[in-house]
Design a protein around this motif. Structure first.
Motif, PDB file in Angstrom:
ATOM      1  N   MET A  23     -50.981 -52.195 -54.383  1.00  0.00           N
ATOM      2  CA  MET A  23     -51.341 -53.260 -53.262  1.00  0.00           C
ATOM      3  C   MET A  23     -51.615 -54.680 -54.041  1.00  0.00           C
ATOM      4  O   MET A  23     -52.654 -55.328 -54.338  1.00  0.00           O
ATOM      5  CB  MET A  23     -52.942 -52.781 -52.698  1.00  0.00           C
ATOM      6  N   PRO A  24     -50.469 -55.258 -54.280  1.00  0.00           N
ATOM      7  CA  PRO A  24     -50.546 -56.454 -55.265  1.00  0.00           C
ATOM      8  C   PRO A  24     -51.012 -57.498 -54.544  1.00  0.00           C
ATOM      9  O   PRO A  24     -51.619 -58.443 -55.225  1.00  0.00           O
ATOM     10  CB  PRO A  24     -48.900 -56.836 -55.144  1.00  0.00           C
ATOM     11  N   ASN A  25     -51.678 -57.739 -53.131  1.00  0.00           N
ATOM     12  CA  ASN A  25     -52.397 -58.491 -52.649  1.00  0.00           C
ATOM     13  C   ASN A  25     -53.593 -58.089 -52.401  1.00  0.00           C
ATOM     14  O   ASN A  25     -54.440 -58.803 -51.581  1.00  0.00           O
ATOM     15  CB  ASN A  25     -51.626 -59.153 -51.329  1.00  0.00           C
ATOM     16  N   GLY A  26     -54.129 -57.031 -52.871  1.00  0.00           N
ATOM     17  CA  GLY A  26     -55.630 -56.656 -52.598  1.00  0.00           C
ATOM     18  C   GLY A  26     -55.393 -55.839 -51.484  1.00  0.00           C
ATOM     19  O   GLY A  26     -54.504 -55.254 -50.794  1.00  0.00           O
ATOM     20  N   LYS A  27     -56.753 -55.750 -50.783  1.00  0.00           N
ATOM     21  CA  LYS A  27     -56.702 -54.732 -49.449  1.00  0.00           C
ATOM     22  C   LYS A  27     -57.589 -55.491 -48.650  1.00  0.00           C
ATOM     23  O   LYS A  27     -58.810 -56.032 -48.962  1.00  0.00           O
ATOM     24  CB  LYS A  27     -57.071 -53.482 -49.778  1.00  0.00           C
ATOM     25  N   PRO A  28     -57.389 -55.695 -47.320  1.00  0.00           N
ATOM     26  CA  PRO A  28     -58.566 -56.057 -46.333  1.00  0.00           C
ATOM     27  C   PRO A  28     -59.428 -55.102 -46.307  1.00  0.00           C
ATOM     28  O   PRO A  28     -59.547 -53.947 -46.164  1.00  0.00           O
ATOM     29  CB  PRO A  28     -57.504 -56.388 -45.180  1.00  0.00           C
ATOM     30  N   ALA A  29     -60.550 -55.537 -45.523  1.00  0.00           N
ATOM     31  CA  ALA A  29     -61.601 -54.575 -45.219  1.00  0.00           C
ATOM     32  C   ALA A  29     -61.335 -53.578 -44.284  1.00  0.00           C
ATOM     33  O   ALA A  29     -60.779 -53.745 -43.446  1.00  0.00           O
ATOM     34  CB  ALA A  29     -62.966 -55.180 -44.565  1.00  0.00           C
TER      35      ALA A  29
END
Length: 84
Positions: A23-29
């Motif tokens: 998840m190279p852009n992080g993750k949404p809530a």
């Protein structure tokens, strides 16, 4: 307090803006981290590629409540309160 094994609320409810392997852009809530296995255990726990934010998380009754369901509700509520 120690983390409840298999809870996973801290890996689902909050947004994470730093890169996570897969998840190279992080993750949404509200989105399940790709690094959670089928038992809600972190596949990269203790590994250097685990985000620093995750390493800094400390389980506390005010955040984690007394059940995994309560933890998910509490962390979701905290996430929503910080986004307003």
């Amino acid at each position: 307090m120690n983390c409840r094994l298999g809870c996973g609320a801290c890996c689902i409810a909050p947004s994470i803006t730093s890169p996570i392997p897969g998840m190279p852009n992080g993750k949404p809530a509200g989105v399940r981290c790709i690094q959670l296995d089928e038992r809600n255990l972190c596949k990269i726990f203790g590994h250097p590629e685990r985000p620093a934010l995750c390493d800094r998380f400390i389980a506390e009754p005010e955040v984690c409540g007394s059940t995994a369901e309560e933890a998910l509700w509490l962390i979701t509520s905290l996430e929503a309160a910080t986004q307003s």
